[in-house]
Design a protein around this motif. Structure first.
Motif, mmCIF file in Angstrom:
data_model
loop_
_atom_site.group_PDB
_atom_site.id
_atom_site.type_symbol
_atom_site.label_atom_id
_atom_site.label_comp_id
_atom_site.label_asym_id
_atom_site.label_seq_id
_atom_site.Cartn_x
_atom_site.Cartn_y
_atom_site.Cartn_z
ATOM 1 N N CYS A 133 -0.329 3.181 3.763
ATOM 2 C CA CYS A 133 0.002 2.663 5.102
ATOM 3 C C CYS A 133 1.100 1.594 5.064
ATOM 4 C CB CYS A 133 -1.251 2.106 5.774
ATOM 5 S SG CYS A 133 -1.805 0.532 5.084
ATOM 6 N N CYS B 85 0.841 -1.196 0.000
ATOM 7 C CA CYS B 85 0.000 0.000 0.000
ATOM 8 C C CYS B 85 0.880 1.251 0.000
ATOM 9 C CB CYS B 85 -0.899 -0.009 1.231
ATOM 10 S SG CYS B 85 -1.832 1.526 1.422
ATOM 11 N N CYS C 144 -7.148 0.246 3.838
ATOM 12 C CA CYS C 144 -7.158 1.637 4.306
ATOM 13 C C CYS C 144 -7.653 2.573 3.201
ATOM 14 C CB CYS C 144 -5.770 2.064 4.775
ATOM 15 S SG CYS C 144 -4.633 2.534 3.449
ATOM 16 N N CYS D 48 -5.958 -1.220 -0.921
ATOM 17 C CA CYS D 48 -5.705 -1.585 0.479
ATOM 18 C C CYS D 48 -6.974 -1.397 1.305
ATOM 19 C CB CYS D 48 -4.584 -0.712 1.015
ATOM 20 S SG CYS D 48 -4.116 -1.097 2.707
#
Ligand SMILES: [Zn+2]
Length: 374
Positions: free
Chosen positions: A7, A4, A22, A20
């Motif tokens: 993150c 990612c 996130c 991802c």
């Protein structure tokens, strides 16, 4: 392995994530892998001669129509050693075939049998073609304003065409909803696409006699050409093939220029903009997924993001056509940008400059006819 960009979480490729958890975009992990001229497969004609530069390229089974190895044509221009890279000569009429050939090869290898994609047209046409070759079912979402030529292509290749009223961003949201039950093959989110695209830059380097140009002009919507360019030249630099990255000039239409706006304001992320209609439909992206990466790449190269008006792009279309290049209006942005860069002193006398012509005019004849006033 995929990583990612936000993150840094790592993902196995066999789990087939498209982003991802996130919300950040993924890239292929492992860092820069050096690439030198001795690694070229000289008996292969298209982009697969650079398969050693593609992640898992040596082991993946290409879904290919011989894309790549497009002409690099010397073009007269006062004070410059200028070349046009004719990527509209790829099998479906746009440079997207490079990214799609590699993307579809990889997802076919991962066992994907069905895919959803959203596109302003060219990537959708390309995905439909390569999925047809790979026997993968595909559903392509396009904005309602997409040129007829591109829609006809998608349906002819056997793709299911979904026209979405509203903006390019509305199209993305519709595709993401559809992708909840199948694989989302979005070329903008895919960690593979830019690696296929980067072969255009490796070709320019080889066609110039293993030299990088001083500067490149690249139309930029989502910015995959910029990202591909950096992947290619960083691999060459790491191998000692070139001393430095060439300057990258990313080009946007005034009506939709979130990267340009961010660049001039010194921002790290794309600016929020009020999008207007533009004849450069292929680079009309208000929310580029990897905008942060694109801005960082342009700055790292010592280049800039420019914007051009629709009037100037149309004049560029006519000027290119009078020189024999029939490109879609999106691609014609390189012409006014060359003028602008020369006038601003950003291209210096004697420099070697490459500009990519990304898509064929045959895709946009409905709109070109209207602009010609017939
Ligand atoms: Zn993340």
């Amino acid at each position: 392995m995929l990583v990612c960009t936000s993150c840094k979480k790592e993902w196995g490729e066999e789990s087939r994530p498209w982003r991802c958890s996130c919300g950040g975009p993924l890239v292929v992990g492992g860092g820069v892998v050096p690439f030198n001229r001795g690694m070229i497969r000289r008996n292969e004609q298209g982009m697969w001669r650079y398969r050693a530069a593609l992640p898992a390229g040596e082991v993946c089974e290409p879904v290919s129509m011989g894309e790549g190895w497009t002409p690099l044509v010397r073009e007269p221009w006062p004070g410059l050693n200028l070349f046009f890279k004719l990527d509209y000569a790829c099998p479906t009429g746009s440079y997207k075939d490079r990214g799609m050939a590699y993307l579809v090869s990889r997802i076919a290898g991962l066992g994907v049998r069905e895919v959803v994609e959203d596109s302003s047209g060219n990537a959708g046409a390309s995905m439909a073609a390569y999925c047809a070759r790979a026997g993968i079912g595909c559903r392509i979402f396009v904005p309602g304003y997409t040129s007829a030529g591109k829609c006809v292509q998608i349906e002819s290749y056997g793709g299911i065409l979904e026209r979405v009223p509203g903006s390019r961003e509305d199209t993305t949201r519709a595709a993401e909803r559809a992708a909840e039950t199948t694989y989302y093959g979005s070329h903008n989110w895919s960690p593979y696409f830019a690696h296929g695209v980067k072969t255009f830059a490796l070709e320019i380097w080889e066609q110039l006699g293993f030299r990088a140009p001083d500067a490149l002009l690249l139309p930029a919507g989502q910015g995959s050409l910029v990202l591909g360019c950096v992947l290619a030249f960083e691999a060459l630099k790491a191998a000692g093939e070139i001393p430095a990255l060439p300057r990258i000039y990313a080009l946007q239409p005034e009506g939709c220029a979130p990267l340009h706006s961010a660049f001039v304001k010194g921002m790290d992320v794309p600016d929020r903009i009020e999008k207007r209609e533009t004849i450069a439909e292929g680079i009309s992206s208000a929310e580029p997924v990897r905008g942060r990466e694109v801005l960082a790449a342009v700055r790292k190269s010592g280049g800039a993001v420019l914007s051009c008006s629709d009037g100037a792009i149309w004049q560029g279309f006519l000027a290119l056509a009078r020189r024999g290049y029939f490109v879609e209006p999106t691609s014609a942005i390189v012409f006014p940008a060359l003028r602008q860069l020369s006038e601003r002193g950003l291209l210096r006398t004697g420099e070697t400059v490459a500009a990519i012509l990304t898509g064929s005019g045959l895709k946009g004849t409905d709109k070109i006819v209207a602009l010609l006033g017939h």
